[in-house]
Structure formats: C-alpha cells, structure tokens
Design a protein around this motif. Structure first.
Motif, PDB file in Angstrom:
ATOM      1  N   GLY A   1      14.381  14.607  34.097  1.00 26.53           N
ATOM      2  CA  GLY A   1      13.626  14.651  35.342  1.00 26.53           C
ATOM      3  C   GLY A   1      13.044  16.031  35.597  1.00 26.53           C
ATOM      4  O   GLY A   1      11.887  16.163  36.016  1.00 26.53           O
ATOM      5  N   LEU A   2      13.851  17.064  35.348  1.00 22.53           N
ATOM      6  CA  LEU A   2      13.355  18.435  35.506  1.00 22.53           C
ATOM      7  C   LEU A   2      12.218  18.722  34.522  1.00 22.53           C
ATOM      8  O   LEU A   2      11.251  19.419  34.868  1.00 22.53           O
ATOM      9  N   SER A   3      12.321  18.176  33.330  1.00 23.19           N
ATOM     10  CA  SER A   3      11.245  18.339  32.354  1.00 23.19           C
ATOM     11  C   SER A   3       9.967  17.705  32.872  1.00 23.19           C
ATOM     12  O   SER A   3       8.866  18.264  32.712  1.00 23.19           O
ATOM     13  N   GLY A   4      10.098  16.525  33.500  1.00 25.17           N
ATOM     14  CA  GLY A   4       8.935  15.871  34.077  1.00 25.17           C
ATOM     15  C   GLY A   4       8.280  16.726  35.145  1.00 25.17           C
ATOM     16  O   GLY A   4       7.045  16.835  35.210  1.00 25.17           O
ATOM     17  N   LEU A   5       9.097  17.359  35.984  1.00 23.76           N
ATOM     18  CA  LEU A   5       8.561  18.248  37.015  1.00 23.76           C
ATOM     19  C   LEU A   5       7.827  19.428  36.394  1.00 23.76           C
ATOM     20  O   LEU A   5       6.731  19.802  36.837  1.00 23.76           O
ATOM     21  N   CYS A   6       8.417  20.025  35.357  1.00 24.10           N
ATOM     22  CA  CYS A   6       7.780  21.155  34.683  1.00 24.10           C
ATOM     23  C   CYS A   6       6.472  20.737  34.015  1.00 24.10           C
ATOM     24  O   CYS A   6       5.496  21.505  33.987  1.00 24.10           O
ATOM     25  N   ILE A   7       6.439  19.514  33.484  1.00 26.26           N
ATOM     26  CA  ILE A   7       5.206  19.005  32.892  1.00 26.26           C
ATOM     27  C   ILE A   7       4.119  18.900  33.960  1.00 26.26           C
ATOM     28  O   ILE A   7       2.968  19.302  33.754  1.00 26.26           O
ATOM     29  N   ALA A   8       4.481  18.361  35.116  1.00 23.30           N
ATOM     30  CA  ALA A   8       3.503  18.157  36.184  1.00 23.30           C
ATOM     31  C   ALA A   8       2.890  19.471  36.658  1.00 23.30           C
ATOM     32  O   ALA A   8       1.685  19.548  36.904  1.00 23.30           O
ATOM     33  N   ILE A   9       3.708  20.502  36.787  1.00 20.81           N
ATOM     34  CA  ILE A   9       3.197  21.780  37.302  1.00 20.81           C
ATOM     35  C   ILE A   9       2.749  22.710  36.183  1.00 20.81           C
ATOM     36  O   ILE A   9       2.261  23.812  36.448  1.00 20.81           O
ATOM     37  N   GLY A  10       2.927  22.263  34.940  1.00 17.83           N
ATOM     38  CA  GLY A  10       2.489  23.077  33.807  1.00 17.83           C
ATOM     39  C   GLY A  10       3.313  24.323  33.597  1.00 17.83           C
ATOM     40  O   GLY A  10       2.782  25.376  33.244  1.00 17.83           O
TER      41      GLY A  10
ATOM     42  N   VAL B   1       7.550  23.544  25.770  1.00 15.81           N
ATOM     43  CA  VAL B   1       8.993  23.306  25.710  1.00 15.81           C
ATOM     44  C   VAL B   1       9.353  22.069  26.520  1.00 15.81           C
ATOM     45  O   VAL B   1      10.154  21.229  26.079  1.00 15.81           O
ATOM     46  N   SER B   2       8.762  21.921  27.693  1.00 13.70           N
ATOM     47  CA  SER B   2       9.099  20.813  28.599  1.00 13.70           C
ATOM     48  C   SER B   2       8.709  19.473  28.005  1.00 13.70           C
ATOM     49  O   SER B   2       9.502  18.521  28.028  1.00 13.70           O
ATOM     50  N   ILE B   3       7.493  19.369  27.468  1.00  8.74           N
ATOM     51  CA  ILE B   3       7.047  18.078  26.942  1.00  8.74           C
ATOM     52  C   ILE B   3       7.800  17.720  25.663  1.00  8.74           C
ATOM     53  O   ILE B   3       8.120  16.550  25.416  1.00  8.74           O
ATOM     54  N   LEU B   4       8.127  18.728  24.849  1.00 11.46           N
ATOM     55  CA  LEU B   4       8.899  18.449  23.635  1.00 11.46           C
ATOM     56  C   LEU B   4      10.314  18.014  23.996  1.00 11.46           C
ATOM     57  O   LEU B   4      10.854  17.066  23.404  1.00 11.46           O
ATOM     58  N   LEU B   5      10.915  18.659  24.982  1.00 14.66           N
ATOM     59  CA  LEU B   5      12.252  18.295  25.424  1.00 14.66           C
ATOM     60  C   LEU B   5      12.260  16.881  25.992  1.00 14.66           C
ATOM     61  O   LEU B   5      13.162  16.082  25.687  1.00 14.66           O
ATOM     62  N   PHE B   6      11.251  16.567  26.792  1.00 12.01           N
ATOM     63  CA  PHE B   6      11.183  15.215  27.363  1.00 12.01           C
ATOM     64  C   PHE B   6      10.979  14.174  26.264  1.00 12.01           C
ATOM     65  O   PHE B   6      11.630  13.116  26.271  1.00 12.01           O
ATOM     66  N   SER B   7      10.093  14.442  25.327  1.00 13.99           N
ATOM     67  CA  SER B   7       9.803  13.476  24.267  1.00 13.99           C
ATOM     68  C   SER B   7      11.042  13.203  23.417  1.00 13.99           C
ATOM     69  O   SER B   7      11.344  12.049  23.096  1.00 13.99           O
TER      70      SER B   7
ATOM     71  N   VAL C   1       2.551  15.991  23.400  1.00 14.72           N
ATOM     72  CA  VAL C   1       3.083  17.173  22.707  1.00 14.72           C
ATOM     73  C   VAL C   1       1.962  17.938  22.006  1.00 14.72           C
ATOM     74  O   VAL C   1       1.980  19.172  21.926  1.00 14.72           O
ATOM     75  N   PHE C   2       0.967  17.200  21.521  1.00 20.53           N
ATOM     76  CA  PHE C   2      -0.088  17.808  20.717  1.00 20.53           C
ATOM     77  C   PHE C   2      -1.398  17.977  21.488  1.00 20.53           C
ATOM     78  O   PHE C   2      -2.435  18.239  20.887  1.00 20.53           O
ATOM     79  N   MET C   3      -1.347  17.821  22.803  1.00 22.04           N
ATOM     80  CA  MET C   3      -2.552  17.928  23.624  1.00 22.04           C
ATOM     81  C   MET C   3      -2.581  19.267  24.382  1.00 22.04           C
ATOM     82  O   MET C   3      -1.528  19.773  24.789  1.00 22.04           O
ATOM     83  N   PRO C   4      -3.776  19.820  24.610  1.00 20.79           N
ATOM     84  CA  PRO C   4      -3.895  21.061  25.391  1.00 20.79           C
ATOM     85  C   PRO C   4      -3.844  20.774  26.885  1.00 20.79           C
ATOM     86  O   PRO C   4      -4.756  21.137  27.642  1.00 20.79           O
ATOM     87  N   ALA C   5      -2.788  20.109  27.331  1.00 17.91           N
ATOM     88  CA  ALA C   5      -2.735  19.608  28.697  1.00 17.91           C
ATOM     89  C   ALA C   5      -2.328  20.657  29.723  1.00 17.91           C
ATOM     90  O   ALA C   5      -2.322  20.379  30.928  1.00 17.91           O
ATOM     91  N   ASN C   6      -1.969  21.849  29.268  1.00 19.56           N
ATOM     92  CA  ASN C   6      -1.563  22.904  30.208  1.00 19.56           C
ATOM     93  C   ASN C   6      -2.594  24.017  30.296  1.00 19.56           C
ATOM     94  O   ASN C   6      -2.308  25.098  30.811  1.00 19.56           O
ATOM     95  N   ARG C   7      -3.813  23.753  29.856  1.00 17.56           N
ATOM     96  CA  ARG C   7      -4.839  24.800  29.825  1.00 17.56           C
ATOM     97  C   ARG C   7      -5.599  24.934  31.144  1.00 17.56           C
ATOM     98  O   ARG C   7      -6.559  25.696  31.223  1.00 17.56           O
ATOM     99  N   ALA C   8      -5.201  24.194  32.151  1.00 24.10           N
ATOM    100  CA  ALA C   8      -5.798  24.329  33.484  1.00 24.10           C
ATOM    101  C   ALA C   8      -4.812  23.764  34.507  1.00 24.10           C
ATOM    102  O   ALA C   8      -3.961  22.919  34.180  1.00 24.10           O
TER     103      ALA C   8
END
Length: 472
Positions: free
Chosen positions: A80-89, A94-100, A129-136
């Motif tokens: 759940g914490l990983s999901g939160l970190c993913i949402a806020i970037g 690390v967060s998306i790999l841990l969640f996956s 995991v392989f997407m530039p989803a944290n670039r903005a």
C-alpha cells in the motif's frame, strides 16, 4: 527481405505527449493503495494468508508457503505504501519494482481467490516498471532525482491499448457459450445481488429487476457486445465519447451489482490510453502544468528492432494463453484446463462436493479424510471443483502420510454442477491421484468427460451445497 528500417517501424518509436501515462500513474498508485490496505481492513488478508496452514499456489510457487502468517499484514502494508509512493512519484523506480514483485508474489501464492483482475494489475504493474511515468508531476522531478520530460514513445501507449484489446476480446469470445448467452449464469449471479439489496436496503424494485431472467438474458448479450466492441469504438473518433459514457455506466453498474473490487475503476483508468494524447492534454493539461507540450524529434534507437521483437513475443504469448485450451482435449468450462491467465472472466458458477480417501499400501486400510481439518471454508470450493487443486491436495496428503511413515494411495469421489445444473461425476474414483503426474500441456486422464446436457438444464442447487458455492 526484412531490413532494419522495416524492423524498426518508425511510427512505434515516434515521440508523443506522455500526459496519459502521468495521469494513469496517479490513478494506478491510488487504486493500489486502496486495494492493498482495503484487503487488510476487510479481513481478506487474514482469511487468505494468515489463517490457512497452506494455500493452493500456482505450480512452481510451493516455496512461498513459509510466508503464511502475520508477516503478510506487513507485506500488504508495504504494498500500500508503495502504491502511495507511485502516485506521488516518490522514488518511483524502487516503489514500482517493489510493488510489482510483491503483487506478483501474492498473486502466485494462492488460487483460492483467483481473479483475472489481479492478473491484469500484475501485468500493468510490470509495464509501469519500464515506463517514464515519473518524469512529470512527481517528487522525483521536484527533488532533482530524475530529469523532467514531456514525451514517451508511441509503442508505450499502444502496449496498454493492445493489452486492453486482448483482455476484452477474449473475455467476449469466452462468453459465446449457452450458459452465458441464454442468461443462465448471470441470472444466478444477479439473484444473489438481488437478495443482498432486498435484505440490506429494502430496494424491492431494484431487487426485482436484478432477479428477472429476461433482464439477465439482456445483460448477457450486452456484455458480449461490450467486450468485443468497446476498445475499437473507443479508438474511433466518431464513437469515442458515447462509448466512454457507456463504459462508465457499464463498469459502475458492475461495481454496484457484482461487487468486483477495483477492476471497474482500473479499467476506466486504462481507457485513457484509447484517447489521443493531445485531447487529454487539452482537457487536463491546464490543471497540471503551465508548460505547453513541445514535440522533440529524435532518431530511432539502435536497439529498436530488438525491442520490437520483445514486444511481439509478449503479444504472441498473450494470444497463446487464451487459446491454449483448444490444444487440450475436453471442455475448458468443465475441466478448467487452460482456464487461468486466459481472461475467462465471470463465465459460470461451479459448485461441488468431494470426498478424499487414503489407502495404506501395506495394510490396505482405507481412511476418509475430514476436509475441514485441512482446508479453510473459503478453500473448500476450490478443492471440490478445480482439478489442479484436487491433484495438489492429493499430493500433499501423500507427502504428509509419508512423513508419518505410511505409503498411501489417494482417491477422490467428486460431483460437480455448472450454472445450477444437476451434479455429475467429475473425477475418476479409481485413479490413485498420488501416483499421477500433472500434465501441463495436455488433458488429465482422470477428469471425466462433461455430460452433453450440462448447459441445457437449470435445476435448483441443493441447499446443503450452498455454503460451497462461489462465482469462480
């Protein structure tokens, strides 16, 4: 002759606005947070991973059983914490790999609560995991951990679209059998919802509608049409808006009546990739950033052809999995062989009863197994209707008795009903299941043939079977 240029397919490597990916990352993270922490609050983690002595893992994941117990609460808190970190970037990679990794582990640890939706979440998580989803719109950019950018490759968008097309298309094709299009299954499922709403809210008119056979038959045909057409119509400009409204109503109705977790909202979030990125930027860009999107041209990467081969291999694998049951003898609705990982979603209701016997090979002594001493109530449905679980349980019994110093044979007497049909013999009671090996790519000879009339009748289910019944 295949040249490097044709292998590269430049349109796939064209740079496009990444706003869809950024918005989806936020939705994905929040839904992951709600799903993981909700699983703790609702008691799902306790029922599935804490209380049982063992689960029925996917083949090859038997080693995961050491994790059962209270440690699973910690795992879901971390997810759940990983999901939160993913949402806020925040530390996205690390967060998306841990969640996956964590979600995949949870998924393959058990089959008692198997769900195609969890499988889809797992696949999409690995995409991310392989997407530039944290670039903005991320803390990573704000704190200088990564460089901001406004683009992604076209193939990244269409990977999501292709996956959605596969999911919905095969879900629609799987519904083309009598038990679905005559409304038989959906009537049984909606009748449960009807009783729930009548009991909890006294919504008698809504409950009456849900219990109507004609309404179930209408929804069955609408469901087939929706699954087969929704993605093509979302991609076509003239029908895009009305189709999205229809999808919104469809998924909300399913959420209200069928109680299927986050999937309706997850599917709606994924639908954003079916819209042109410039349209999404026009609708939402003003609320997200003051910087207009600028196209930055760049030549294709030298390894583009290898990436294309990798993507093609993945798509072919995703096409094979839903089709593999055609290579196995028997009706997949009866045998379950080729059922999982194939987008065969909410197709039928199976119920069953089963009795296991162990026979000591030295003394000939026969002993009936008390299932309630081995499995939890929510596992009883699986072990009475799914051949792989029946085989796994037989193997477990043989191993346990061997540890006691006894060599035994294991036999099962099983009866199964599909969509409220009469109960028919399911497992050959003369076969020693402990002495058999699982055939991964062919039919298990000890599964009896499905009776021809199984989808032509709709008889009441005996009351003493009701506790074992679940949509599966």
């Amino acid at each position: 002759m295949v040249t490097e240029d044709t292998m590269q397919m430049p349109w796939l490597f064209k740079k496009i606005d990444h706003i869809q990916l950024i918005l989806f990352r936020i939705f994905f993270g929040l839904l992951a947070l709600l799903e993981c922490w909700g699983a703790i609050v609702t008691g799902w983690v306790k029922e599935t991973f804490v209380d049982p002595n063992f689960t029925f893992p996917f083949f090859g994941f038997e080693w995961t059983q050491f994790l059962l117990g209270d440690i699973m609460y910690l795992l879901f808190v971390v997810l759940g914490l990983s999901g939160l970190c993913i949402a806020i970037g925040y530390r996205y990679r690390v967060s998306i790999l841990l969640f996956s990794l964590g979600w995949s582990l949870v998924y393959f640890m058990q089959k008692s609560n198997y769900n195609n939706h969890y499988y889809l979440v797992m696949l999409i998580a690995w995409f991310m995991v392989f997407m530039p989803a944290n670039r903005a719109l991320s803390l990573d950019v704000r704190r200088g951990r990564t460089k901001g950018q406004q683009s992604m490759f076209n193939w990244q968008r269409y990977l999501f679209v292709t996956q959605l097309l596969i999911v919905y298309t095969f879900a629609g094709i799987a519904k083309l059998y009598p038990g679905w299009y005559n409304g038989q299954y959906l009537h049984l499922r909606l009748s449960d919802s009807s009783t729930w709403y009548r009991t909890h809210f006294s919504w008698s008119h809504f409950a009456d509608l849900l219990s109507s056979e004609n309404f179930a038959r209408l929804l069955s045909w609408l469901g087939i049409g929706f699954d087969l057409l929704v993605i093509p119509l979302l991609l076509w400009k003239p029908t895009r808006t009305i189709t999205f409204i229809a999808a919104l109503l469809f998924h909300i109705f399913n959420s209200i009546t069928l109680h299927i977790g986050i999937f309706p909202y997850f599917a709606l979030a994924l639908a954003i990739f079916c819209f042109p990125p410039e349209l999404i930027r026009k609708r939402f860009g003003q609320y997200l950033t003051n910087n207009p999107y600028r196209v930055v041209s760049s030549p294709p990467r030298p390894l583009s052809k290898y990436l294309l081969l990798l993507l093609a291999s993945y798509v072919l694998w995703q096409l094979y999995l839903p089709l593999r049951h055609h290579l196995i003898a028997g009706d997949v609705l009866w045998t379950e062989e080729g059922h999982r990982l194939a987008w065969r979603m909410m197709l039928r209701r199976k119920s069953g009863q089963i009795t296991f016997y162990v026979v000591n090979k030295e003394t000939g002594k026969k002993e009936q197994i008390r299932l309630n001493e081995y499995v939890m109530p929510h596992q009883l449905h699986l072990v009475s209707t799914a051949p792989d679980a029946i085989w796994q349980f037989a193997q477990r019994l043989a191993k346990e008795y061997k540890q006691r110093g006894q060599v035994v044979s294991v036999f099962a007497q099983s009866m199964v009903s599909v969509n409220g049909s009469p109960y028919y013999p399911f497992i050959d009671p003369t076969v020693d299941l402990a002495a058999t090996s699982w055939r991964y790519f062919s039919h298990q000879h000890w599964i009896l043939d499905a009776p021809e009339e199984i989808y032509k009748k709709n008889t009441p289910i005996p009351e003493y079977f009701l506790p074992q019944i679940r949509a599966y």
